[in-house]
Motif scaffolding. Structure first.
Motif, PDB file in Angstrom:
ATOM      1  N   LEU A  38      -3.176   2.524  20.771  1.00 43.42           N
ATOM      2  CA  LEU A  38      -2.461   3.815  20.831  1.00 43.42           C
ATOM      3  C   LEU A  38      -2.933   4.650  22.021  1.00 43.42           C
ATOM      4  O   LEU A  38      -2.119   5.227  22.751  1.00 43.42           O
ATOM      5  CB  LEU A  38      -2.668   4.594  19.519  1.00 43.42           C
ATOM      6  N   VAL A  78       0.258  -4.401  13.419  1.00 46.07           N
ATOM      7  CA  VAL A  78       0.977  -3.227  12.901  1.00 46.07           C
ATOM      8  C   VAL A  78       1.741  -3.594  11.627  1.00 46.07           C
ATOM      9  O   VAL A  78       1.690  -2.853  10.632  1.00 46.07           O
ATOM     10  CB  VAL A  78       1.953  -2.653  13.963  1.00 46.07           C
ATOM     11  N   ALA A  82       0.774  -1.974   8.110  1.00 49.27           N
ATOM     12  CA  ALA A  82       1.771  -1.117   7.456  1.00 49.27           C
ATOM     13  C   ALA A  82       2.074  -1.599   6.041  1.00 49.27           C
ATOM     14  O   ALA A  82       2.064  -0.804   5.089  1.00 49.27           O
ATOM     15  CB  ALA A  82       3.055  -1.079   8.285  1.00 49.27           C
ATOM     16  N   ILE A  89      -1.466   2.513  -0.672  1.00 47.86           N
ATOM     17  CA  ILE A  89      -0.987   3.846  -1.067  1.00 47.86           C
ATOM     18  C   ILE A  89      -0.540   3.813  -2.533  1.00 47.86           C
ATOM     19  O   ILE A  89      -0.872   4.707  -3.325  1.00 47.86           O
ATOM     20  CB  ILE A  89       0.171   4.322  -0.150  1.00 47.86           C
ATOM     21  N   GLU A  92      -3.526   3.779  -4.673  1.00 47.09           N
ATOM     22  CA  GLU A  92      -4.163   5.105  -4.668  1.00 47.09           C
ATOM     23  C   GLU A  92      -3.567   5.987  -5.767  1.00 47.09           C
ATOM     24  O   GLU A  92      -4.269   6.781  -6.397  1.00 47.09           O
ATOM     25  CB  GLU A  92      -3.942   5.744  -3.289  1.00 47.09           C
TER      26      GLU A  92
ATOM     27  N   TRP B   7      -8.897  13.071   3.234  1.00 49.31           N
ATOM     28  CA  TRP B   7      -8.484  11.754   2.728  1.00 49.31           C
ATOM     29  C   TRP B   7      -7.015  11.798   2.285  1.00 49.31           C
ATOM     30  O   TRP B   7      -6.231  10.889   2.592  1.00 49.31           O
ATOM     31  CB  TRP B   7      -9.400  11.326   1.575  1.00 49.31           C
ATOM     32  N   ILE B  11      -3.769   9.570   3.660  1.00 45.34           N
ATOM     33  CA  ILE B  11      -2.781   8.842   2.846  1.00 45.34           C
ATOM     34  C   ILE B  11      -1.370   9.340   3.196  1.00 45.34           C
ATOM     35  O   ILE B  11      -0.446   8.549   3.403  1.00 45.34           O
ATOM     36  CB  ILE B  11      -3.039   9.088   1.338  1.00 45.34           C
ATOM     37  N   GLY B  14      -0.256   8.182   6.522  1.00 42.38           N
ATOM     38  CA  GLY B  14       0.066   6.756   6.446  1.00 42.38           C
ATOM     39  C   GLY B  14       1.483   6.547   5.929  1.00 42.38           C
ATOM     40  O   GLY B  14       2.238   5.734   6.462  1.00 42.38           O
ATOM     41  N   ALA B  15       1.849   7.314   4.894  1.00 48.38           N
ATOM     42  CA  ALA B  15       3.190   7.184   4.310  1.00 48.38           C
ATOM     43  C   ALA B  15       4.266   7.608   5.318  1.00 48.38           C
ATOM     44  O   ALA B  15       5.296   6.952   5.458  1.00 48.38           O
ATOM     45  CB  ALA B  15       3.282   8.035   3.045  1.00 48.38           C
ATOM     46  N   LEU B  18       4.760   4.981   8.000  1.00 50.25           N
ATOM     47  CA  LEU B  18       5.570   3.827   7.580  1.00 50.25           C
ATOM     48  C   LEU B  18       7.017   4.009   8.040  1.00 50.25           C
ATOM     49  O   LEU B  18       7.663   3.066   8.487  1.00 50.25           O
ATOM     50  CB  LEU B  18       5.549   3.699   6.056  1.00 50.25           C
ATOM     51  N   LEU B  21       6.884   4.957  12.385  1.00 54.38           N
ATOM     52  CA  LEU B  21       6.502   3.788  13.180  1.00 54.38           C
ATOM     53  C   LEU B  21       7.498   2.652  12.940  1.00 54.38           C
ATOM     54  O   LEU B  21       7.770   1.853  13.837  1.00 54.38           O
ATOM     55  CB  LEU B  21       5.071   3.351  12.832  1.00 54.38           C
ATOM     56  N   ALA B  65      -0.068   9.654  13.903  1.00 57.53           N
ATOM     57  CA  ALA B  65      -0.780   8.434  14.301  1.00 57.53           C
ATOM     58  C   ALA B  65      -2.191   8.762  14.788  1.00 57.53           C
ATOM     59  O   ALA B  65      -3.150   8.082  14.421  1.00 57.53           O
ATOM     60  CB  ALA B  65      -0.004   7.700  15.395  1.00 57.53           C
ATOM     61  N   HIS B  68      -4.242   9.810  11.640  1.00 56.30           N
ATOM     62  CA  HIS B  68      -4.475   8.664  10.751  1.00 56.30           C
ATOM     63  C   HIS B  68      -5.495   7.699  11.373  1.00 56.30           C
ATOM     64  O   HIS B  68      -6.431   7.259  10.710  1.00 56.30           O
ATOM     65  CB  HIS B  68      -3.140   7.956  10.493  1.00 56.30           C
TER      66      HIS B  68
END
Lengths: 141, 118
Positions: A38, A78, A82, A89, A92, B7, B11, B14-15, B18, B21, B65, B68
């Motif tokens: 990145l 990636v 992902a 997730i 979690e 944290w 998360i 990250g979501a 998804l 990206l 990005a 994260h």
């Protein structure tokens, strides 16, 4: 915070924790690769503000076969990061790992509850990577 | 900010990544299969640069990005049983790298959008 008493060895050695732990280690390795990329990616794509000539010149430099291969490796990283991250997730939020309950002997673990889902996601990774490989290497521009 | 909040943001980012990206990867790496034209050709780059929706997507992508990724690196280094001072130094470096990346990347995205290139 959980201490990593094994130091650097603890990052790579999964011991008895098997599949989930290796998926976790791979998540971190791919994550490191992606963040390093990145930072380089930001530098390279910054050339676009200098106009067409500067852009074409930097594209000629980065279109080296070895760099192109590394770009493909990063693509795989990636996709893995992902899709495995999506599973993490869900975990979690307690989705797909079973309901919490009192621990009674013989003890059960929620660690492997997502095993099937993990294999399904890895199958998806494989499919996406194969399609990506076709786009990277087989199809003409 | 509390560790638990950082944290949760990791998360959350990250979501979001998804989706963002995902869009970026489809445009950049499935361009031939989807017949979108060469995504790295100047014409395509210029069209994305001048598009407001792409500019917004790139700004959000950059923000989430960088956060994260750098939070992930920080967590990894923190596992090496660092002293309190060591942790502060790592956090400081991560924040500086993050700010430089955000300023440089943000400048490139916005300047590219505003520039009258052809």
């Amino acid at each position: 915070m959980i201490k990593n008493l094994l130091g650097i060895k603890g990052w790579a050695f999964a011991g008895k924790f098997s599949l989930q732990r290796y998926a976790y280690i791979l998540q971190r390795i791919t994550g490191l690769g992606i963040i390093l990329y990145l930072l380089m990616h930001l530098y390279v794509t910054g050339f676009k503000i200098k106009g067409q000539e500067a852009w074409n010149s930097i594209m000629q430099t980065v279109h080296h076969p070895i760099l192109h291969f590394f770009e493909f490796l990063l693509f795989i990283c990636v996709i893995y990061h992902a899709l495995n991250g999506f599973r993490l997730i869900l975990a979690e939020f307690g989705i797909g790992i079973g309901k919490p309950g009192r621990q009674v002997y013989p003890y059960t673990t929620s660690v492997d509850r997502q095993k099937g889902f993990f294999f399904f996601l890895m199958f998806l990774v494989l499919i996406i990577v194969l399609v990506g490989a076709a786009d990277f290497y087989l199809l003409p521009k | 900010m509390k560790e638990s909040k950082l944290w949760s943001l990791h998360i959350f980012s990250g979501a979001i990544l998804l989706i963002l990206l995902g869009i970026h990867m489809v445009i950049m790496h499935f361009d031939k299969i989807l017949n979108l034209g060469d995504s790295l050709a100047w014409k395509s780059v210029l069209s994305r640069m001048q598009s407001t929706s792409h500019t917004v997507i790139y700004l959000l992508l950059l923000l989430f990005a960088v956060y994260h990724g750098l939070y992930g690196v920080r967590s990894l280094i923190f596992e090496l049983n660092l002293s309190k001072k060591g942790r502060s130094v790592v956090s400081f470096i991560v924040v500086v790298v993050g700010l430089v990346a955000l300023i440089y990347g943000g400048y490139a995205i916005i300047a590219g959008h505003m520039a009258k290139l052809s």
